[in-house]
Every structure is written in C-alpha cells, then in structure tokens.
Enzyme design. Structure first.
Site, PDB file in Angstrom:
ATOM      1  N   GLY A   1       0.814  -1.216   0.000  1.00  0.00           N
ATOM      2  CA  GLY A   1       0.000   0.000   0.000  1.00  0.00           C
ATOM      3  C   GLY A   1       0.845   1.262   0.000  1.00  0.00           C
ATOM      4  O   GLY A   1       0.506   2.257  -0.652  1.00  0.00           O
ATOM      5  N   CYS A   2       1.956   1.223   0.716  1.00  0.00           N
ATOM      6  CA  CYS A   2       2.819   2.402   0.812  1.00  0.00           C
ATOM      7  C   CYS A   2       3.584   2.642  -0.487  1.00  0.00           C
ATOM      8  O   CYS A   2       3.822   3.784  -0.877  1.00  0.00           O
ATOM      9  CB  CYS A   2       3.761   2.265   2.005  1.00  0.00           C
ATOM     10  N   ILE A   3       3.946   1.564  -1.166  1.00  0.00           N
ATOM     11  CA  ILE A   3       4.570   1.704  -2.491  1.00  0.00           C
ATOM     12  C   ILE A   3       3.560   2.332  -3.450  1.00  0.00           C
ATOM     13  O   ILE A   3       3.883   3.269  -4.183  1.00  0.00           O
ATOM     14  CB  ILE A   3       5.056   0.335  -3.027  1.00  0.00           C
TER      15      ILE A   3
END
Length: 153
Positions: A45-47
């Site tokens: 999700g952070c990527i």
C-alpha cells in the site's frame, strides 16, 4: 489531540532522506504543502501511495505545491525507498513518532499499524484537508481535489 482543519501547523524539525535538517518554517507559510503520513516503506500500500504521488508530482509542482512523505522509517530506509521507486519529493523520518503526535495521526488497523493520513496545507500554513483512510489509493485523489479547490479560490 493533534491538528484539525483550520489549525495552523506549528514549526518543527526533522531529518530528511538526504540526512539534512528539515526546518518546517522554510516551507510552512511560504508555499502550499501536501504532507502524507504512511505506515512503512516497501509495503504494497505504501509503495502504491508513494508512486501515485510520484506520478502526479509534476502537477503539484506546476501548482507551486510541495509534497512531503513521513513515516517512522529511518533516514537510510527512506533513501533506499526513494531511490528504488524514483520518488522525487521529500521524505522525513519520524522514528520517535513526534510528528505523528503533533499532527494527531491515529494508528490504523486496530492500533497495530501507524496511521495513513494526508494533510493539505495552504500557503499561510493552515490545514485545509485532513484525510484518514487505510485505503492508499484514495489519498492522492483527495489531495489533488483539495489542492485544485484551493488554487481556484
């Protein structure tokens, strides 16, 4: 308690991904900002969120807006994350969680993960949007929408 829409962002210091001191007063009150807090480098999700902001970074720059990503990852981790995904904006390391406390970013996923929250801050340093959602793909959409609204006022 944390900051809410309408509050002025206080001054703060942090370390950047380039190991430099970030003095918020060099930005806050001088140009609009999108500041997004995210749980952890190199997670799916952070990527996705970081790459979404990367892909729209020129749009923000053209509006005179700076984008800043903040997580509790180390400066070294930010450096690797930024290089691997060619992320052009500033990353701040908040290893002790001090900035999360100042901004009032709440933990996500039943308190097990650091929260994912995006703030849009106007040129005067006033928070115009505080968006909290574990859904990484919604943050860019909300930030662009609010930034365009601000630019048209």
């Amino acid at each position: 308690m944390g900051l809410e829409v309408g509050d002025k962002v206080p001054g703060f210091l942090a370390k950047t991904d380039t190991r430099e001191e970030f003095l918020s007063n060099e930005f806050i009150g001088k140009k609009p900002l999108v500041v997004y807090f995210y749980p952890k480098n190199f997670t799916p999700g952070c990527i996705k969120e970081a790459c979404d902001f990367r892909d729209s970074y020129e749009d923000f720059k053209n509006m005179g807006v700076e984008v800043i990503g903040i997580s509790s990852d180390s400066v070294k981790s930010h450096e690797r994350f930024k290089n691997k995904y060619r992320l052009p904006f500033i990353f701040l390391s908040d290893e002790k969680g001090d900035l999360r406390k100042v901004f009032g970013v709440k933990a996500g996923l039943f308190g097990m993960l650091p929260g994912r929250e995006t703030f849009v801050i106007d040129k005067e340093g006033i928070i115009r949007l505080k968006f909290n959602s574990i859904n990484a793909s919604q943050h860019l959409k909300q930030a662009i929408k609010k930034t365009k609204e601000m630019m048209n006022e």
